[in-house]
Scaffold this motif. Structure first.
Motif, PDB file in Angstrom:
ATOM      1  N   GLN A 225      -3.001  -8.731  -7.390  1.00 32.37           N
ATOM      2  CA  GLN A 225      -3.775  -7.833  -8.236  1.00 32.37           C
ATOM      3  C   GLN A 225      -4.469  -8.569  -9.376  1.00 32.37           C
ATOM      4  OE1 GLN A 225      -1.656  -3.978  -9.151  1.00 32.37           O
ATOM      5  NE2 GLN A 225      -0.030  -4.973  -7.996  1.00 32.37           N
ATOM      6  N   HIS A 226      -3.742  -9.450 -10.043  1.00 33.75           N
ATOM      7  CA  HIS A 226      -4.263 -10.059 -11.276  1.00 33.75           C
ATOM      8  C   HIS A 226      -5.107 -11.305 -11.005  1.00 33.75           C
ATOM      9  CE1 HIS A 226      -4.298 -10.611 -15.626  1.00 33.75           C
ATOM     10  NE2 HIS A 226      -4.075 -11.887 -15.418  1.00 33.75           N
ATOM     11  N   HIS A 227      -4.668 -12.139 -10.068  1.00 32.41           N
ATOM     12  CA  HIS A 227      -5.341 -13.420  -9.839  1.00 32.41           C
ATOM     13  C   HIS A 227      -6.351 -13.395  -8.696  1.00 32.41           C
ATOM     14  CE1 HIS A 227      -2.876 -15.589 -12.724  1.00 32.41           C
ATOM     15  NE2 HIS A 227      -1.802 -15.017 -12.203  1.00 32.41           N
ATOM     16  N   VAL A 228      -6.323 -12.347  -7.873  1.00 30.69           N
ATOM     17  CA  VAL A 228      -7.238 -12.286  -6.741  1.00 30.69           C
ATOM     18  C   VAL A 228      -8.207 -11.110  -6.902  1.00 30.69           C
ATOM     19  CG1 VAL A 228      -7.436 -12.201  -4.227  1.00 30.69           C
ATOM     20  CG2 VAL A 228      -5.470 -13.338  -5.279  1.00 30.69           C
ATOM     21  N   LEU A 229      -7.689  -9.886  -6.851  1.00 34.58           N
ATOM     22  CA  LEU A 229      -8.550  -8.704  -6.926  1.00 34.58           C
ATOM     23  C   LEU A 229      -9.347  -8.632  -8.227  1.00 34.58           C
ATOM     24  CD1 LEU A 229      -6.531  -5.685  -5.479  1.00 34.58           C
ATOM     25  CD2 LEU A 229      -8.883  -6.303  -4.914  1.00 34.58           C
ATOM     26  N   ARG A 230      -8.644  -8.677  -9.340  1.00 35.50           N
ATOM     27  CA  ARG A 230      -9.298  -8.536 -10.644  1.00 35.50           C
ATOM     28  C   ARG A 230     -10.365  -9.603 -10.839  1.00 35.50           C
ATOM     29  NH1 ARG A 230      -8.812 -11.050 -15.387  1.00 35.50           N
ATOM     30  NH2 ARG A 230      -7.182 -12.385 -14.475  1.00 35.50           N
TER      31      ARG A 230
ATOM     32  N   GLY B  47     -11.687  -1.561   3.885  1.00 33.09           N
ATOM     33  CA  GLY B  47     -10.447  -2.317   3.987  1.00 33.09           C
ATOM     34  C   GLY B  47      -9.676  -2.215   2.690  1.00 33.09           C
ATOM     35  N   CYS B  48      -9.419  -0.982   2.264  1.00 37.83           N
ATOM     36  CA  CYS B  48      -8.828  -0.769   0.931  1.00 37.83           C
ATOM     37  C   CYS B  48      -7.364  -1.153   0.873  1.00 37.83           C
ATOM     38  CB  CYS B  48      -9.007   0.689   0.506  1.00 37.83           C
ATOM     39  SG  CYS B  48      -8.165   1.899   1.566  1.00 37.83           S
ATOM     40  N   GLY B  49      -6.729  -1.374   2.029  1.00 37.29           N
ATOM     41  CA  GLY B  49      -5.341  -1.814   2.025  1.00 37.29           C
ATOM     42  C   GLY B  49      -4.438  -0.818   1.315  1.00 37.29           C
ATOM     43  N   GLN B  50      -3.692  -1.294   0.335  1.00 39.39           N
ATOM     44  CA  GLN B  50      -2.720  -0.474  -0.378  1.00 39.39           C
ATOM     45  C   GLN B  50      -3.276   0.124  -1.665  1.00 39.39           C
ATOM     46  OE1 GLN B  50       1.170  -2.524  -0.475  1.00 39.39           O
ATOM     47  NE2 GLN B  50       0.422  -3.816   1.186  1.00 39.39           N
ATOM     48  N   GLY B  51      -4.599   0.054  -1.828  1.00 40.34           N
ATOM     49  CA  GLY B  51      -5.244   0.739  -2.940  1.00 40.34           C
ATOM     50  C   GLY B  51      -5.159   0.038  -4.273  1.00 40.34           C
ATOM     51  N   LYS B  52      -4.763  -1.220  -4.289  1.00 40.69           N
ATOM     52  CA  LYS B  52      -4.613  -1.922  -5.564  1.00 40.69           C
ATOM     53  C   LYS B  52      -5.951  -2.212  -6.236  1.00 40.69           C
ATOM     54  CE  LYS B  52      -0.154  -2.024  -5.264  1.00 40.69           C
ATOM     55  NZ  LYS B  52       0.655  -1.141  -6.141  1.00 40.69           N
TER      56      LYS B  52
ATOM     57  N   GLN C 239     -11.854  -9.662   0.854  1.00 39.80           N
ATOM     58  CA  GLN C 239     -10.812 -10.294   1.664  1.00 39.80           C
ATOM     59  C   GLN C 239     -10.446  -9.428   2.876  1.00 39.80           C
ATOM     60  OE1 GLN C 239      -9.731 -13.383   1.252  1.00 39.80           O
ATOM     61  NE2 GLN C 239     -10.946 -13.698  -0.597  1.00 39.80           N
ATOM     62  N   THR C 240     -11.443  -8.756   3.416  1.00 42.47           N
ATOM     63  CA  THR C 240     -11.271  -7.904   4.596  1.00 42.47           C
ATOM     64  C   THR C 240     -11.962  -8.492   5.809  1.00 42.47           C
ATOM     65  OG1 THR C 240     -11.078  -5.857   3.313  1.00 42.47           O
ATOM     66  CG2 THR C 240     -11.853  -5.640   5.579  1.00 42.47           C
ATOM     67  N   PHE C 241     -13.124  -9.100   5.593  1.00 42.66           N
ATOM     68  CA  PHE C 241     -13.978  -9.472   6.715  1.00 42.66           C
ATOM     69  C   PHE C 241     -13.330 -10.486   7.639  1.00 42.66           C
ATOM     70  CE2 PHE C 241     -18.153 -10.260   8.666  1.00 42.66           C
ATOM     71  CZ  PHE C 241     -18.618  -8.955   8.700  1.00 42.66           C
ATOM     72  N   HIS C 242     -12.526 -11.392   7.092  1.00 41.18           N
ATOM     73  CA  HIS C 242     -11.903 -12.397   7.953  1.00 41.18           C
ATOM     74  C   HIS C 242     -10.783 -11.808   8.817  1.00 41.18           C
ATOM     75  CE1 HIS C 242      -9.264 -12.751   4.327  1.00 41.18           C
ATOM     76  NE2 HIS C 242      -8.318 -12.930   5.239  1.00 41.18           N
ATOM     77  N   HIS C 243     -10.440 -10.533   8.584  1.00 43.28           N
ATOM     78  CA  HIS C 243      -9.483  -9.831   9.442  1.00 43.28           C
ATOM     79  C   HIS C 243     -10.174  -9.118  10.605  1.00 43.28           C
ATOM     80  CE1 HIS C 243      -5.840 -10.243   6.961  1.00 43.28           C
ATOM     81  NE2 HIS C 243      -6.641 -10.121   5.922  1.00 43.28           N
ATOM     82  N   LEU C 244     -11.487  -8.988  10.545  1.00 40.85           N
ATOM     83  CA  LEU C 244     -12.221  -8.169  11.506  1.00 40.85           C
ATOM     84  C   LEU C 244     -12.675  -8.994  12.703  1.00 40.85           C
ATOM     85  CD1 LEU C 244     -14.484  -6.148   9.029  1.00 40.85           C
ATOM     86  CD2 LEU C 244     -12.182  -5.595   9.847  1.00 40.85           C
TER      87      LEU C 244
END
Length: 241
Positions: free
Chosen positions: A25-30, A54-59, A121-126
């Motif tokens: 949450q703090h070092h990647v998303l934010r 690719g909202c994942g867990q909504g963080k 960080q969703t596209f590399h999962h697709l």
């Protein structure tokens, strides 16, 4: 577990835990959302419709609200369990988020209905990346923006990441490869709309420890293989009704 995509690559237990950690949450998303905000050439849309692909867990929800103040926030994910956690996260944050169970390659969203599409960080999962990008283009309004933040093959294809996480390895791309794909789809952007963060966690071989300890000098931009690429790309206004 039953997923909403035939091509879904199931995450490891560690990966699923990591996606709700403080580090994520703090070092990647934010950090990514702040960087994407800085890449806009023009004023932000006012009270936009924002789709988190690719909202994942909504963080991401709280950071997207703080940064873009959407009037409507839509979260899309192909994992029903993640969607349940996203709903719980939205409730904790006191947010009204519309959650859709969908593969990014077949978005259940109307044409030209979204102002901002956040893909972090969703596209590399697709697996069906071209189809997903075409869907992103379809649902964005003319003049709408794709906010794309991604790890490259140079990061994903390392022993640490392959050991800890699961990804479809045959679709991974370089920073240049992702940018070319986005441009080929019809999105517009310039060099000032692109960044190549060189963050400590993206240095998969040693997480930047050797540089921090003064045992190695960091490679300057242009002399290293980029591990991250962020871009704010716009759907052209041509064709607007």
């Amino acid at each position: 577990m039953s997923y909403l995509s035939d091509n879904y690559v199931e995450e490891t237990r560690f990966g699923f835990w990591f996606l709700r950690s403080h580090t994520w949450q703090h070092h990647v998303l934010r950090v990514a959302i702040n960087d994407l905000r800085s890449l806009f050439s023009e004023p932000l849309p006012v009270h936009p419709v924002l789709l988190d692909a690719g909202c994942g867990q909504g963080k991401s929800f709280q950071y997207l609200r703080q940064t873009f103040a959407p009037q409507r926030l839509i979260g899309v994910d192909a994992d029903p369990h993640s969607l349940d956690l996203s709903g719980a996260e939205a409730t904790r944050q006191g947010m009204d988020v519309e959650l859709i169970g969908s593969d990014c390659a077949t978005l259940a969203v109307p044409d030209a209905s979204v102002d901002l599409l956040f893909c972090h960080q969703t596209f590399h999962h697709l697996v069906e990346q071209d189809k997903a990008l075409a869907e992103f283009y379809r649902v964005l309004k003319p003049g709408g923006y794709l906010l794309f933040a991604e790890s490259t093959e140079a990061y994903i294809d390392t022993w640490v990441i392959r050991w800890l996480f699961r990804h479809p390895m045959h679709v991974q791309k370089s920073a240049a490869g992702y940018l070319e794909m986005i441009r080929r789809q019809g999105f517009e952007f310039g060099p000032h709309n692109v960044s190549y963060p060189y963050l400590w966690w993206s240095r998969a071989k040693d997480f930047g420890l050797l540089e921090r300890w003064g045992l190695r000098q960091p490679k300057p931009f242009g002399q290293r293989e980029e591990t991250l690429v962020n871009v704010v790309a716009r759907k052209p206004l041509e064709g607007a009704v």
